[in-house]
Design a protein around this motif. Structure first.
Motif, PDB file in Angstrom:
ATOM      1  N   LEU A 196       0.874  -1.292  -0.113  1.00  0.00           N
ATOM      2  CA  LEU A 196      -0.177  -0.159  -0.175  1.00  0.00           C
ATOM      3  C   LEU A 196       0.977   1.341   0.017  1.00  0.00           C
ATOM      4  N   PRO A 197       0.739   2.430  -0.826  1.00  0.00           N
ATOM      5  CA  PRO A 197       1.344   3.250  -1.066  1.00  0.00           C
ATOM      6  C   PRO A 197       1.842   4.277   0.270  1.00  0.00           C
ATOM      7  N   LEU A 198       0.982   4.210   1.121  1.00  0.00           N
ATOM      8  CA  LEU A 198       1.004   5.072   2.317  1.00  0.00           C
ATOM      9  C   LEU A 198       1.659   4.233   3.581  1.00  0.00           C
ATOM     10  N   THR A 199       1.591   3.099   3.567  1.00  0.00           N
ATOM     11  CA  THR A 199       2.047   2.310   4.605  1.00  0.00           C
ATOM     12  C   THR A 199       3.602   2.318   5.027  1.00  0.00           C
ATOM     13  N   PRO A 200       4.547   2.454   4.376  1.00  0.00           N
ATOM     14  CA  PRO A 200       5.839   2.744   4.949  1.00  0.00           C
ATOM     15  C   PRO A 200       6.098   3.993   5.583  1.00  0.00           C
ATOM     16  N   ILE A 201       5.333   4.763   4.989  1.00  0.00           N
ATOM     17  CA  ILE A 201       5.472   6.382   5.843  1.00  0.00           C
ATOM     18  C   ILE A 201       4.586   6.309   7.032  1.00  0.00           C
ATOM     19  N   GLU A 202       3.591   5.328   7.203  1.00  0.00           N
ATOM     20  CA  GLU A 202       2.950   5.335   8.404  1.00  0.00           C
ATOM     21  C   GLU A 202       3.739   4.924   9.539  1.00  0.00           C
ATOM     22  N   TRP A 203       4.621   3.866   9.371  1.00  0.00           N
ATOM     23  CA  TRP A 203       5.241   3.159  10.409  1.00  0.00           C
ATOM     24  C   TRP A 203       5.947   4.051  11.487  1.00  0.00           C
ATOM     25  N   PRO A 204       6.375   5.232  11.214  1.00  0.00           N
ATOM     26  CA  PRO A 204       6.970   6.018  12.189  1.00  0.00           C
ATOM     27  C   PRO A 204       5.791   6.242  13.408  1.00  0.00           C
ATOM     28  N   TRP A 239       2.679   4.492  13.794  1.00  0.00           N
ATOM     29  CA  TRP A 239       2.117   3.482  14.484  1.00  0.00           C
ATOM     30  C   TRP A 239       3.185   2.540  14.696  1.00  0.00           C
ATOM     31  N   GLY A 240       4.247   2.318  14.193  1.00  0.00           N
ATOM     32  CA  GLY A 240       5.306   1.139  14.655  1.00  0.00           C
ATOM     33  C   GLY A 240       5.198   0.327  13.341  1.00  0.00           C
ATOM     34  N   ASN A 241       6.159  -0.732  13.038  1.00  0.00           N
ATOM     35  CA  ASN A 241       6.364  -1.609  11.965  1.00  0.00           C
ATOM     36  C   ASN A 241       6.036  -2.970  12.507  1.00  0.00           C
ATOM     37  N   PRO A 242       4.752  -3.429  12.471  1.00  0.00           N
ATOM     38  CA  PRO A 242       4.311  -4.799  12.826  1.00  0.00           C
ATOM     39  C   PRO A 242       5.199  -6.029  11.823  1.00  0.00           C
ATOM     40  N   ILE A 243       5.481  -5.630  10.701  1.00  0.00           N
ATOM     41  CA  ILE A 243       6.121  -6.668   9.958  1.00  0.00           C
ATOM     42  C   ILE A 243       7.465  -7.165  10.516  1.00  0.00           C
TER      43      ILE A 243
END
Length: 194
Positions: free
Chosen positions: A159-167, A169-173
Motif C-alpha cells: 500500500l503506498p502509504l504504509t511505509p510512511i505510516e510506520w513512524p 504506528w510502528g512496524n508490525p512486519i
C-alpha cells in the motif's frame, strides 16, 4: 453561548483538556446530550474555534465537546510522543476519560449512554477502538472514513502509504511486539458481541 475548558483524569493520572460549547439555556444537570469529538494522531492540534455547524447542533440542546487527547500536540511534543507507537492506547484511554468526566461525578453534564462520539480517518480508528473498549458510555458513533482495519493495512507494505505510516504506528512486519500491541486495539480485530 457559553464555553469552558475542563480536565479529565486519565488512567495514568494525566490531565486531559476538554473544550466545551453549549447554549446558555442548555441545562447543566446531566440531562443534555453531548457530542464528543476526537482525533489524537500525527501530532495534530485541534484548537477550539468558531464553527457554524457546531452552533446548529448546540442550538438544538447539545453540548459540543472536543477532547485534546494524547497523539496530538495540544500539550506539547511529549503529549504527541505518548500517544503513538507502543503508547497508542493512551489516545483511546484519554478519550474514554473525557467521556467519563462528562458523564459521571459531581460535574457531569450528561449521563453514560447519552454521548455521541465523532472522528474521522485516524479519528475513526479512535471511534472504533473506544467503542470496542467502553460501548456502555456511548449512544451513537459518527465515523468519517474510519481507519479501522489497522493491522491488515499497516502489514501491507505494497500500500503506498504504509511505509510512511510506520513512524506513527510502528512496524508490525519487523516487530512482534508492535504486531501484538496493534492487534490488541485494532478495531476490526477486536469486534465481538456486546
Amino acid at each position: 453561548y457559553r464555553s469552558a475548558r475542563v480536565f479529565a483524569t486519565s488512567h495514568d493520572g494525566e490531565q486531559v483538556p476538554v473544550s466545551l460549547l453549549w447554549r446558555a439555556s442548555t441545562p447543566q444537570d446531566g440531562t443534555a446530550p453531548v457530542l464528543l469529538y476526537g482525533y489524537g494522531s500525527y501530532g495534530m492540534t485541534i484548537p477550539p474555534g468558531f464553527s457554524v455547524a457546531r452552533l446548529s447542533l448546540v442550538d438544538r440542546g447539545f453540548i459540543w465537546a472536543l477532547a485534546h487527547i494524547r497523539g496530538g500536540k495540544d500539550k506539547g511534543y511529549a503529549w504527541y510522543r505518548h500517544g503513538r507507537e507502543l503508547e497508542k492506547k493512551n489516545t483511546f484511554l484519554d478519550f474514554i476519560a473525557a467521556a467519563q468526566h462528562l458523564s459521571t461525578g459531581p460535574n457531569a453534564v450528561t449521563t453514560p449512554g447519552n454521548i455521541t462520539i465523532e472522528g474521522g480517518s485516524a479519528g475513526g480508528m479512535l471511534m472504533g477502538a473506544t467503542v470496542n473498549m467502553r460501548q456502555d458510555l456511548f449512544k451513537a458513533v459518527v465515523a468519517h472514513v474510519p481507519f479501522v482495519d489497522v493491522l491488515n493495512s499497516i502489514c501491507d507494505r505494497d500500500l503506498p502509504l504504509t511505509p510512511i505510516e510506520w513512524p506513527e504506528w510502528g512496524n508490525p512486519i519487523e516487530s512482534r511486539e508492535v504486531f501484538e500491541y496493534m492487534k490488541s486495539y485494532s478495531p476490526y480485530d477486536n469486534v465481538e458481541a456486546k
